[in-house]
Design a protein around this motif. Structure first.
Motif, PDB file in Angstrom:
ATOM      1  N   ARG A   1      32.679  19.290  35.811  1.00 52.72           N
ATOM      2  CA  ARG A   1      33.792  19.678  34.798  1.00 52.72           C
ATOM      3  C   ARG A   1      33.994  20.769  33.918  1.00 52.72           C
ATOM      4  O   ARG A   1      33.579  20.404  32.254  1.00 52.72           O
ATOM      5  CB  ARG A   1      33.392  18.810  34.482  1.00 52.72           C
ATOM      6  N   VAL A   2      33.832  21.818  34.029  1.00 55.05           N
ATOM      7  CA  VAL A   2      34.326  23.168  33.856  1.00 55.05           C
ATOM      8  C   VAL A   2      35.058  22.900  33.133  1.00 55.05           C
ATOM      9  O   VAL A   2      36.407  22.211  33.298  1.00 55.05           O
ATOM     10  CB  VAL A   2      34.399  24.042  34.370  1.00 55.05           C
ATOM     11  N   GLN A   3      34.768  23.281  31.605  1.00 50.65           N
ATOM     12  CA  GLN A   3      35.918  23.278  30.484  1.00 50.65           C
ATOM     13  C   GLN A   3      37.104  24.572  30.331  1.00 50.65           C
ATOM     14  O   GLN A   3      38.528  24.349  30.329  1.00 50.65           O
ATOM     15  CB  GLN A   3      35.797  22.651  28.826  1.00 50.65           C
ATOM     16  N   LYS A   4      36.156  25.562  30.324  1.00 53.39           N
ATOM     17  CA  LYS A   4      36.950  27.048  30.419  1.00 53.39           C
ATOM     18  C   LYS A   4      36.327  28.055  31.345  1.00 53.39           C
ATOM     19  O   LYS A   4      35.425  27.844  31.898  1.00 53.39           O
ATOM     20  CB  LYS A   4      36.188  27.485  28.834  1.00 53.39           C
ATOM     21  N   LEU A   5      36.874  29.195  31.844  1.00 52.76           N
ATOM     22  CA  LEU A   5      37.843  29.977  33.577  1.00 52.76           C
ATOM     23  C   LEU A   5      37.969  30.875  32.893  1.00 52.76           C
ATOM     24  O   LEU A   5      39.372  30.786  32.539  1.00 52.76           O
ATOM     25  CB  LEU A   5      37.671  28.671  34.136  1.00 52.76           C
ATOM     26  N   TYR A   6      37.605  31.913  32.336  1.00 54.75           N
ATOM     27  CA  TYR A   6      37.790  33.535  32.318  1.00 54.75           C
ATOM     28  C   TYR A   6      38.090  33.879  33.778  1.00 54.75           C
ATOM     29  O   TYR A   6      37.093  34.269  34.940  1.00 54.75           O
ATOM     30  CB  TYR A   6      36.569  34.146  31.493  1.00 54.75           C
ATOM     31  N   LEU A   7      38.981  35.154  34.136  1.00 49.36           N
ATOM     32  CA  LEU A   7      39.483  34.171  35.677  1.00 49.36           C
ATOM     33  C   LEU A   7      39.357  36.322  35.477  1.00 49.36           C
ATOM     34  O   LEU A   7      40.268  37.027  34.599  1.00 49.36           O
ATOM     35  CB  LEU A   7      40.487  34.348  36.419  1.00 49.36           C
ATOM     36  N   SER A   8      38.703  37.133  36.298  1.00 47.19           N
ATOM     37  CA  SER A   8      38.390  38.986  35.878  1.00 47.19           C
ATOM     38  C   SER A   8      38.566  39.448  37.259  1.00 47.19           C
ATOM     39  O   SER A   8      37.611  39.825  37.709  1.00 47.19           O
ATOM     40  CB  SER A   8      37.409  38.936  34.910  1.00 47.19           C
ATOM     41  N   LEU A   9      40.110  39.565  37.940  1.00 44.74           N
ATOM     42  CA  LEU A   9      39.981  40.104  38.688  1.00 44.74           C
ATOM     43  C   LEU A   9      40.851  40.999  38.850  1.00 44.74           C
ATOM     44  O   LEU A   9      41.758  41.208  38.550  1.00 44.74           O
ATOM     45  CB  LEU A   9      40.436  39.127  40.135  1.00 44.74           C
ATOM     46  N   ASP A  10      40.863  42.129  39.807  1.00 43.77           N
ATOM     47  CA  ASP A  10      41.925  42.983  40.561  1.00 43.77           C
ATOM     48  C   ASP A  10      43.207  43.563  40.082  1.00 43.77           C
ATOM     49  O   ASP A  10      43.151  41.481  41.285  1.00 43.77           O
ATOM     50  CB  ASP A  10      40.966  44.096  41.475  1.00 43.77           C
ATOM     51  N   THR A  11      43.610  43.904  40.387  1.00 43.88           N
ATOM     52  CA  THR A  11      45.941  43.889  39.863  1.00 43.88           C
ATOM     53  C   THR A  11      45.777  43.313  41.313  1.00 43.88           C
ATOM     54  O   THR A  11      46.874  42.943  41.790  1.00 43.88           O
ATOM     55  CB  THR A  11      45.828  45.007  38.802  1.00 43.88           C
TER      56      THR A  11
END
Length: 147
Positions: free
Chosen positions: A77-87
């Motif tokens: 039940r993760v509430q917040k996710l940061y996505l940092s993938l290459d373009t």
């Protein structure tokens, strides 16, 4: 604990083999024993990106979120996710953003123009995360239209 994955990397730019991965599935949760699922998680491409990010970063060892990680994010039940993938992973990022938004998770797209977290470093990554905007429905539509 048992080792479930490893990665090797060349020191030299002109090496014939840049990365060395084991002949096993990547459908694992990298650094899973370091993750606090009650806090926001940061998804990055590689192990060195996760190390540079320092806190609650999960490397994909690639560009795609596989089922083990996807399911764990939902069951914890993760509430917040940061996505940092290459373009170059933008198309798959849009699919992941939509999937997690549809499951009630806030998604933030971390923008590091021309760099990945390991090149940018910890301070730049923290600054980029603080500037990251929560993706809303209109952002998602615009992303889809740009594909």
């Amino acid at each position: 604990n048992m080792i479930n994955y490893y990665v090797g990397r060349s020191f030299y730019d002109n090496a014939t083999i840049k990365h060395k991965n084991p002949p096993v599935t990547k459908d694992i949760i990298g650094f899973d024993n370091q993750v606090n699922w009650k806090e926001p998680i940061i998804i990055v491409e590689g192990a060195f990106d996760a190390i540079a990010t320092k806190r609650n970063a999960i490397p994909l060892f690639g560009k795609i979120i596989l089922s083990t990680l996807r399911n764990k994010i939902l069951t914890e039940r993760v509430q917040k996710l940061y996505l940092s993938l290459d373009t170059d992973a933008f198309k798959s990022s849009v699919k992941e953003i939509e999937y997690f938004m549809n499951n009630g998770i806030e998604v933030y797209l971390v923008n590091l123009p021309g760099k990945d977290p390991s090149e940018a470093g910890y301070v730049s990554m923290v600054e980029a995360m603080s500037r990251a905007k929560k993706v809303d429905f209109f952002d998602l539509i615009n992303f889809k239209m740009s594909l």
